[in-house]
Design an enzyme around this catalytic site. Sequence first.
Site, mmCIF file in Angstrom:
data_model
loop_
_atom_site.group_PDB
_atom_site.id
_atom_site.type_symbol
_atom_site.label_atom_id
_atom_site.label_comp_id
_atom_site.label_asym_id
_atom_site.label_seq_id
_atom_site.Cartn_x
_atom_site.Cartn_y
_atom_site.Cartn_z
ATOM 1 C CB SER A 69 -0.888 0.016 1.247
ATOM 2 O OG SER A 69 -1.817 -1.024 1.188
ATOM 3 N N GLY A 95 -5.740 -4.168 -8.105
ATOM 4 C CA GLY A 95 -6.895 -3.329 -7.822
ATOM 5 C C GLY A 95 -6.483 -1.983 -7.241
ATOM 6 N NE ARG A 116 -10.384 -7.076 -7.071
ATOM 7 C CZ ARG A 116 -9.374 -6.686 -6.292
ATOM 8 N NH1 ARG A 116 -8.131 -6.820 -6.728
ATOM 9 N NH2 ARG A 116 -9.601 -6.165 -5.116
ATOM 10 C CG ASP A 165 -5.466 -7.420 1.723
ATOM 11 O OD1 ASP A 165 -6.558 -7.545 1.136
ATOM 12 O OD2 ASP A 165 -4.712 -6.437 1.551
HETATM 13 C C1 S3P Z 1 -5.572 -1.487 -0.117
HETATM 14 C C2 S3P Z 1 -6.803 -1.550 0.483
HETATM 15 C C3 S3P Z 1 -7.566 -2.803 0.654
HETATM 16 C C4 S3P Z 1 -6.694 -4.046 0.459
HETATM 17 C C5 S3P Z 1 -5.767 -3.917 -0.705
HETATM 18 C C6 S3P Z 1 -4.876 -2.690 -0.584
HETATM 19 C C7 S3P Z 1 -4.915 -0.174 -0.268
HETATM 20 O O1 S3P Z 1 -8.602 -2.827 -0.296
HETATM 21 O O2 S3P Z 1 -7.499 -5.185 0.295
HETATM 22 O O3 S3P Z 1 -4.941 -5.074 -0.800
HETATM 23 O O4 S3P Z 1 -3.699 -0.125 -0.512
HETATM 24 O O5 S3P Z 1 -5.614 0.849 -0.118
HETATM 25 P P1 S3P Z 1 -10.022 -2.121 0.025
HETATM 26 O O6 S3P Z 1 -9.721 -0.789 0.511
HETATM 27 O O7 S3P Z 1 -10.774 -2.124 -1.256
HETATM 28 O O8 S3P Z 1 -10.654 -3.008 1.064
#
Ligand code: S3P
Length: 446
Positions: A27, A99, A127, A324
């Site tokens: 992140s 994502g 997704r 996660d």
């Molecule tokens: C993330 C937020 C999470 C997580 C993803 C990374 C991020 O997703 O599952 O692996 O870096 O902001 P969501 O915010 O959609 O739950």
Amino acid sequence: MTHRPLPLVSRKAARLAGAVRVPGDKSISHRALMLGGVAVGETTVHGLLEGEDVLATGAAMRAMGCKVTRGDDGVWRIWGVGVGGLSEPSSVLDMGNSGTSTRLLAGLLATHPLTAFMTGDASLVKRPMARVTVPLEQMGARFVCRSGGRLPMAVIGADASLPVTYVLPVASAQVKSAILLAGLNTPGTTTVIEREATRDHSEHMLRHFGAEVAVEDSEDGQAISITGQPELTGREIRVPGDVSSAAFPIVAALIRPGSDVRLAGVGLNPRRTGLIDTLIEMGGDISFENRRVEAGEPVADLRIRGGALKGIDVPPERAPSMIDEYPILAVAAACAEGTTRMLGVAELRVKESDRLAMTADGLAACGARVEAGEDTLTVHGTGRPPAGGATVATALDHRIAMSFLVLGTAADAPVAIDDSRPIETSFPGFAELMNGLGAEIAEPAP
Ligand code: S3P
């Protein structure tokens, strides 16, 4: 792009021991590249995760005019173009499996006057993107998606964007971050309200680069506001180890009695540590040494010793802080004594795979008793690891792949996965690191 699956098999390990460092936080790495790309001057990043997801973000920033390089010393340097300065990419942005890259970049691009096209792999194109396109359209951007709000997607950024106040309908740091990033190049104040606290790396890093971000309590939850059109300046960033990657050696050590593993420099942002709290509640022996703060993020060295775990109820409000980590928690639960109920986990259905179904099916194939509900996952542990002896489908999901390789280190019969390639998205060198601790993960005999 052709994807050639690479199966791996994990055999029971004697015990796990040793000291290692897990790769940088995914992140934080994404955000470092994105904000470095819209800051003025040079940003240096130490410990960037060099996984495919983050590299997809780096390539996209390059395609939009930023200079992004990796030095021989492993330090990444980004020369940004300033807030609002990204240029139109000349070809489709391939976000691979990521994502986070897709949703955060959709936000950043939404308030640039350009048109960009995004696509991804067979997992990412399934997704949902409406969760970001709906608020970003309110700010003036337009999107053309495939049916169901899926990729490929065209982003037509706003010429003159409008600030919004948006209450998040799902607990999602990706959606919150997309709106805050869109707010960067929007005059006035853009506000996101979240009922449940999600990871706050964007807020920390926006401030680190010089943006004004205010957080206050409101009737609907916590309101996070960004003042638009700041001048961001290049910074130095040290990326801590990813607690979501640390989760795998942590659980592997806990489920093999006699194990003693140390993990150096793990990021312990309280909005990310739900798994560690849960494992400690289950009786896991995890201790923290050398606690410190690095680049605004709490960090510590962890020591994990194997032993007995017991089943517990994991409350729904904990989900955002360990979203996660449910597949690997389910593996720990399958080795624990008693029942573990994971509640409020519907979001697992829209991750890299339907993680609720994939985790339940994989554990059942390995001999565990599991029940998957609409938004619950229940695992009945016997106090001994399930038998193993199955090949588990991974559906392009790195965390499913790693979770079942960890189960194989404790099960009596080997656990195989049909494809380990997705592990490269978040944890390059996973099998080598685990084998260095005593795991036996290898390609199956032909
Ligand atoms: C993330 C937020 C999470 C997580 C993803 C990374 C991020 O997703 O599952 O692996 O870096 O902001 P969501 O915010 O959609 O739950």
